[in-house]
Every structure is written in structure tokens, then in C-alpha cells.
Design an enzyme around this catalytic site. Sequence first.
Site, mmCIF file in Angstrom:
data_model
loop_
_atom_site.group_PDB
_atom_site.id
_atom_site.type_symbol
_atom_site.label_atom_id
_atom_site.label_comp_id
_atom_site.label_asym_id
_atom_site.label_seq_id
_atom_site.Cartn_x
_atom_site.Cartn_y
_atom_site.Cartn_z
ATOM 1 C CG HIS A 373 -0.647 -13.475 -3.893
ATOM 2 N ND1 HIS A 373 0.291 -13.008 -3.001
ATOM 3 C CD2 HIS A 373 -1.004 -12.396 -4.646
ATOM 4 C CE1 HIS A 373 0.493 -11.720 -3.205
ATOM 5 N NE2 HIS A 373 -0.287 -11.322 -4.202
ATOM 6 C CD GLU A 374 -2.897 -12.518 -7.925
ATOM 7 O OE1 GLU A 374 -3.591 -11.523 -7.630
ATOM 8 O OE2 GLU A 374 -1.665 -12.449 -8.064
ATOM 9 C CG HIS A 377 -4.718 -9.531 -3.675
ATOM 10 N ND1 HIS A 377 -4.245 -8.671 -2.717
ATOM 11 C CD2 HIS A 377 -3.650 -9.878 -4.440
ATOM 12 C CE1 HIS A 377 -2.933 -8.504 -2.887
ATOM 13 N NE2 HIS A 377 -2.551 -9.219 -3.925
ATOM 14 C CE1 TYR A 388 -1.948 -4.440 -3.479
ATOM 15 C CE2 TYR A 388 -1.518 -3.071 -5.396
ATOM 16 C CZ TYR A 388 -1.312 -4.227 -4.678
ATOM 17 O OH TYR A 388 -0.455 -5.196 -5.183
ATOM 18 C CD GLU A 397 0.668 -7.704 -3.160
ATOM 19 O OE1 GLU A 397 1.224 -8.822 -3.149
ATOM 20 O OE2 GLU A 397 -0.169 -7.383 -4.014
ATOM 21 C CG ASP A 471 5.828 -2.156 -4.889
ATOM 22 O OD1 ASP A 471 4.957 -2.731 -5.573
ATOM 23 O OD2 ASP A 471 6.264 -2.604 -3.815
ATOM 24 C CG HIS A 476 4.283 -6.153 -4.891
ATOM 25 N ND1 HIS A 476 3.701 -5.107 -5.569
ATOM 26 C CD2 HIS A 476 3.506 -7.228 -5.129
ATOM 27 C CE1 HIS A 476 2.613 -5.543 -6.200
ATOM 28 N NE2 HIS A 476 2.473 -6.821 -5.940
#
Length: 552
Positions: A373-374, A377, A388, A397, A471, A476
Site C-alpha cells: 500500500h505505502e 503511494h 490527495y 488510496e 479525512d 480513506h
Amino acid sequence: MKKKHVIPVAVLSSALFMGTLAPVQTQAVSTSDQTQVQQQIVHNQQNKPFFNKEKGETSSSATEKSAQEHLKKNKKTYNISTPDQSLKQTDLKTDDLGMTHVTLQQTKNGVPVEGHLVKVHYNEDEQVEAVNGQFNTSIEKSSMSTKPSITKSKSIATAEKAVSAPDELVESPTAELVVYPFNDENYLAYKVNVNFLGESPGNWFVYVDAQTGNVIDQYNTIMHASYKTSRGFGIGVLGDYKTLHISKDMSTQGRDYYLLDQSHENLDGIYTLDAENQWVLPGKLFSSSDAAFRTSYERPAADAHYNSEEVYKYFLEEHDRNSIDGEGMPIVSTVHFGEDYNNAFWNGQQMTYGDGDGDFFIPLSAGLDVAAHEMTHGVTTFSAGLKYRFQSGALNEAFSDIFGALVDKSDWEMGEDIMGAGAKADGRTALRSLSDPSKFPVNEAYVPYGDGNGMYPSHMDEYYDLPIELDNGGVHINSSIINHAAYLTGQKIGRDKLGHIYYRALTVYLMPDSDFDHAREVIIQSAVDLYGEDSPEAEAAAYGLDEVGITG
């Protein structure tokens, strides 16, 4: 009373200050009846991204000039009056399908228009197959000045104050002069990047009016969930054995071993560092007196190091992508960030993992899907550049979650390996679910902005209309709609084909301001590129999006 476990969310506030420029009418691309056009350009209002498929007009070559000429020839269709003056090439590449993609940046008097690109896509016979992008016609037609009244240094000072930046920063702030369309006005602005660490780390982009010095807009892009070659091993947080590529320090007669992997050709190394429970990055290179990383303190590092290599191998083997930027950049992770830190993030340069509080989370590096996931990004940073916030941020995301699930093939959950005992006892067995988003509740603060059920959405009927201060506008939360669409497509055609379709959409077609409707167009087009117009794969891509209410 039993504590209810929901995802801990860092609230990122964005105070927006409008400048004093008079409103300038903003218009995107208009349509016409030209014969080359197979379908209407959509999103032709409100300066939104467009996608246009063409019949294949022959060109002399796929170059900046030919792309500009094609747009000029069809200027009534694209509503671009002077593409040779307003669009400058920033990239030209040929992919493994033989298609060539010319990327043109919109400019005003040589100043880039933030987020506004036009891409002309050629097939292997150098025929124009499609054009997509985002173009601001009001800026092209305006007589706005592009000469700033304030200095870069003043804009940086203003930005630092706006985000309450500490004295110690990750790197010196940068400021770039851009034209920034925002809330139906066009500003000459400095785009200032301020990057800092601490308990609430920030990788802020602040847009400072270059005429008045006022802050126009700001948002935080911290993206959650950063010798001689030798062989070693480690034990992970969950007790699993891992073979590791490490390095030996020859100057100490072999007494020190480091989590530095130099075994991959054309990659500048995989580094795992130790923040030693401080709020600083990057930390020091993680070391051990022997080649075994197995103590309780070493286990999060063993996981981070192993998982980084697994994600690197996935993108290399499945998508021929050499590291996060595609050019072999070093892959850097830091573990033991802060104390009881319940998060992991990509800060624009590296992955960073907290140890968790032991109740909601265990060390977050334990999750292979979290690492994927990271790192995705990072791939997004170096490809689509999805902003974002709001729907573009939700896409950002979602693509990270989707590739997290594709790399960690064990299930369609995100973060199932990092949940603490307290969270599990309360039924929180993962962060998010691609197969069944509504099995988990959202933060209580978000409930009034949805349909009232308080669960993650799996359909546009359940969309959360969140403000920017919650958020980042739902990055998310609403991402789970795209997640579920991908899951449904994957059930039809399998993980491998799903990955290739979504990777192509991310790296070829998506734009910084893409929304869900634009994502639908380019995901389906990516399937068509790879498998054909009426293929089961293209039908499956459309099916997944139809089922979640993204119907174009």
C-alpha cells in the site's frame, strides 16, 4: 463499558484563504461533430479531466509537434486555440504494447498550469488512438499577468507559518511558480512544499498567491495505511521465518550486519533504518552483531526489509517497473518511528512504520499488504500524481489498497496482519475489506456525511460527502467504492489481469484531478488496450464499476 475499536484517524485541517483576483470563467473542453471523434468528450464542464477515443488518424510521427498539430487540427473539438504555445512536452515514452504516449503540460507565458496535462496516445502504426487530459481554456484566453509581486522566500515563510512547521525540516522547502485554478478563479501562485516529521508528520503543499501573499489553498499529502552483499535471516513480528538480503561491514571484521540489500541489478538498494522510537527520519541503518534479525526489537525491521523486496519484485516481474519511480530509486523504510505510533505512511520519499500501541495495532511493518500500500503511494507519486483530496485522493488510496491486495494474495482484506488483540476482540479484524467494505464502521465523526449506516461504502448510493478537514474529503472512506469495483472485476478475470488493467490506468491515463467518472473511462480503456474492445476483460472492468454505481 467495552471500548469500540474503529480506525484511528489523524485529522488534517486545511484553512483556505481566498485571494483577491477577479473571477475568470473556467471551461474545460467543448465537443463538436468532427468525423475523427468516436464519442463525445465527457466532463466538458467545470474544468474536469476528459477522455476521448479516436478512430486512428495517421500522423507522420509521435512527437511534440505532431501532437500539437493534431490538437490544432481538431481545435474545435478540444477547444484549445494555440496548442503550439499553450502546451509543452514533458514526457514521451513507448510502452510494451508499442503505443507511444506524448505528455504535454499546459503553460501560460511559460508558467505551468498546475495539474493540467494533455496526453496524446499513438498506436504502433503512429495513428492517434486517444487523447485525454485536462485543459483550462479560460487561462489560455486570459491576459493574466505571470509576473510575481512577492519573492519565493516570502512565499516559503508564509507557507511554513500556515502549516505550523517546526524549525527542523526533512529538507529545505521548495517553491515553484504555477498558475493555480481554484474555486472558479485562476491565480498566479507559488506552490510551496514543506516536509517535516514528529508525532503529526506533514508533507504539505501550500499555494501562496504570488501577487498578494495570501494562502489560497493547502493540503497534507502524508499518505497512510518510509558494504558487501550477504545472506541472513529474520523472524517476523508474527513469528514467520524470512530469508533476507543484507550487507556485511568489512571494516569491523564481519561483526556488524546491516539491513541493506544490494543484490538487485539497476536498483540503488533496499534500505531499512531504525528511528529508535524517536520522531525523526530517516534514522540510522538497522544493524545486528550477527546475520540473524530475530529479537523482539529486530522483528519489525526484518518484516519491513523482507516486505520491501517482495513488493519490489512484484512491480518488476508483473509490470516491468524498476522500483517506485521506475528508474531504480532506492527503497527506504524506517521502523520504530515514534512511541506507540498507530500508523504507517509514505512521505513522498520513503516508507515509515510505527510500532502500534499493542491494542489496536501491532508493529505495522508486519503487513505485506501495508508495505505494498505505502509503496504504491510512491508509484502514484511518480505516475498519475493523484491529488490527495476528495475523489482524486480516494483514487490514490484505492489504488494503494488494490495493489496491497494483489501483492498479498492471501485474501481481499487490508491490514489483517497488523491488528492488535483489542481490535480483534471488538471485531475489527482488518483495516478495510475490498470484498465486503460494509463489514467495518467508519469514524463516528463521518457518519452524518453518509447515508446514516455508519459503515464503509461499497456503492455510490452510500458515498460520504465529507469536507476537506475530515479525512481530506474522504480519501480513506470513499476509496472503498473503487476497492469493491476492483474486487468484483478480479472475481471475473483473476488477480493478474486485474493488476495489469489497473496498473495501466494508473501509469498511462489517470491525471492529478481524476475523479471516479474519469477513472471508469480509463480503466475500461486500459482493458481494451490490453485485451481488445469486446474482450471478457473489458466487460469485466465495466461490470465492476457498474455494480458500484460508477456508470459514467
